[in-house]
Design an enzyme around this catalytic site. Structure first.
Site, mmCIF file in Angstrom:
data_model
loop_
_atom_site.group_PDB
_atom_site.id
_atom_site.type_symbol
_atom_site.label_atom_id
_atom_site.label_comp_id
_atom_site.label_asym_id
_atom_site.label_seq_id
_atom_site.Cartn_x
_atom_site.Cartn_y
_atom_site.Cartn_z
ATOM 1 N N LYS A 134 14.919 4.335 -10.736
ATOM 2 C CA LYS A 134 13.809 4.548 -9.799
ATOM 3 C C LYS A 134 13.866 3.524 -8.670
ATOM 4 C CE LYS A 134 8.829 4.469 -9.160
ATOM 5 N NZ LYS A 134 7.481 4.183 -9.664
ATOM 6 N N PHE B 161 4.628 4.982 -13.553
ATOM 7 C CA PHE B 161 3.154 4.991 -13.514
ATOM 8 C C PHE B 161 2.691 6.024 -12.491
ATOM 9 C CE2 PHE B 161 4.386 2.121 -10.128
ATOM 10 C CZ PHE B 161 3.413 2.254 -9.156
ATOM 11 N N ASP C 133 0.875 -1.168 0.000
ATOM 12 C CA ASP C 133 0.000 0.000 0.000
ATOM 13 C C ASP C 133 0.910 1.214 0.000
ATOM 14 O OD1 ASP C 133 -2.887 0.657 -0.029
ATOM 15 O OD2 ASP C 133 -2.246 1.990 1.572
ATOM 16 N N SER C 134 0.632 2.120 -0.907
ATOM 17 C CA SER C 134 1.563 3.224 -1.071
ATOM 18 C C SER C 134 0.825 4.497 -1.444
ATOM 19 C CB SER C 134 2.594 2.870 -2.147
ATOM 20 O OG SER C 134 1.966 2.266 -3.244
HETATM 21 P P1 ITT Z 1 -3.629 -2.225 -5.348
HETATM 22 O O1 ITT Z 1 -4.429 -1.691 -4.186
HETATM 23 O O2 ITT Z 1 -4.357 -3.258 -6.150
HETATM 24 O O3 ITT Z 1 -2.251 -2.645 -4.949
HETATM 25 P P2 ITT Z 1 -3.655 0.573 -6.139
HETATM 26 O O4 ITT Z 1 -3.143 1.300 -7.332
HETATM 27 O O5 ITT Z 1 -5.094 0.817 -5.742
HETATM 28 O O6 ITT Z 1 -3.405 -0.996 -6.385
HETATM 29 P P3 ITT Z 1 -2.778 1.784 -3.659
HETATM 30 O O7 ITT Z 1 -4.099 1.719 -3.005
HETATM 31 O O8 ITT Z 1 -1.559 1.466 -2.836
HETATM 32 O O9 ITT Z 1 -2.691 0.827 -4.929
HETATM 33 O O10 ITT Z 1 -2.644 3.220 -4.289
HETATM 34 C C1 ITT Z 1 -1.423 3.796 -4.487
HETATM 35 C C2 ITT Z 1 -1.533 4.880 -5.534
HETATM 36 O O11 ITT Z 1 -0.444 5.791 -5.292
HETATM 37 C C3 ITT Z 1 -1.329 4.297 -6.936
HETATM 38 O O12 ITT Z 1 -2.541 4.001 -7.582
HETATM 39 C C4 ITT Z 1 -0.568 5.431 -7.634
HETATM 40 O O13 ITT Z 1 -1.459 6.391 -8.121
HETATM 41 C C5 ITT Z 1 0.225 6.047 -6.490
HETATM 42 N N1 ITT Z 1 1.568 5.451 -6.418
HETATM 43 C C6 ITT Z 1 2.021 4.471 -5.579
HETATM 44 N N2 ITT Z 1 3.297 4.147 -5.846
HETATM 45 C C7 ITT Z 1 3.655 4.914 -6.901
HETATM 46 C C8 ITT Z 1 4.837 5.041 -7.655
HETATM 47 O O14 ITT Z 1 5.895 4.282 -7.428
HETATM 48 N N3 ITT Z 1 4.851 5.929 -8.636
HETATM 49 C C9 ITT Z 1 3.792 6.706 -8.903
HETATM 50 N N4 ITT Z 1 2.624 6.644 -8.270
HETATM 51 C C10 ITT Z 1 2.556 5.763 -7.251
#
Ligand code: ITT
Length: 193
Positions: free
Chosen positions: A173, A150, A69-70
């Site tokens: 990255k 992304f 989660d990020s």
């Molecule tokens: P999952 O829950 O299925 O893993 P998600 O995209 O919904 O996919 P998150 O809830 O963790 O995942 O949302 C994190 C969002 O933050 C992600 O959709 C991106 O928009 C952004 N994000 C996370 N890591 C990133 C990265 O390395 N580079 C750019 N944007 C990032």
């Protein structure tokens, strides 16, 4: 070791594979494993949401499971979009729409400091749970730059790389990113066990 990635985000899966393959961990996405699950991210922290996703997939498979989660935390926006990064501009918003919303909210604010945060949750088949975290500092550019990566990568200028993540190669990255740091920290914890 084969590990199922509890994520639907293809960008995350690719980076997990690139970071962990040299460490002899092979990542298979939940989609490739035929696991159809939509987990509601109701937690208010990265850790809670990572655990929610990992536990849901661990319930239906016998392999080790890894969730990530990020999000992007912008100082001048009080840490937003933070845990709401994925749905910041609505459920089905594109990356461009999310980026535009963030740039509009920030306007010409001089304080453009930001950080990317990742919390990973790893669950072993015996139920053991391991958490690891990673962060990377940088600032928000005034306009998108670059086409790699992304999500918010085109507007995240990494202080360490001297360019946006979207202007960086995957290798660059991953060497400094929140995800690279969280996964390498997880690997160290696994080695100790
Ligand atoms: P999952 O829950 O299925 O893993 P998600 O995209 O919904 O996919 P998150 O809830 O963790 O995942 O949302 C994190 C969002 O933050 C992600 O959709 C991106 O928009 C952004 N994000 C996370 N890591 C990133 C990265 O390395 N580079 C750019 N944007 C990032």
């Amino acid at each position: 070791m084969i590990v199922i990635a509890a994520t639907k985000n293809k960008g995350k899966v690719r980076e997990m594979q690139e970071i962990l393959f040299p460490l002899a961990i092979e990542i298979i996405s939940q989609e490739e494993a035929g696991i159809e699950l939509d987990v509601e991210e109701t937690g208010d922290t990265f850790e809670r949401n990572a655990l929610l996703k990992a536990r849901a997939v661990a319930m239906v498979c016998d392999y080790p499971v890894l969730a990530d989660d990020s999000g992007l935390c912008v100082d001048a926006l009080g840490g937003a979009p933070g845990v709401h990064s994925a749905r910041y501009a609505g459920e089905d918003a594109t990356n461009s729409e999310k980026i535009n919303k963030l740039l509009n909210e920030l306007g010409n604010n001089d304080n453009r400091n930001a950080k990317f945060v990742t919390c990973v949750a790893f669950i072993m088949p015996d139920g053991t749970e391991i958490i690891a975290k990673g962060e990377v500092k940088g600032h928000i550019t005034h306009a998108p730059e670059g086409n790699n990566g992304f999500g918010y990568d085109p507007i995240f200028f990494s202080d360490e790389l001297g360019k946006t993540f979207a202007q960086s190669s995957d290798e660059e990255k991953n060497s400094v990113s929140h995800r690279g740091r969280a996964l390498r920290s997880l690997y160290e914890k696994l080695k100790e066990m």
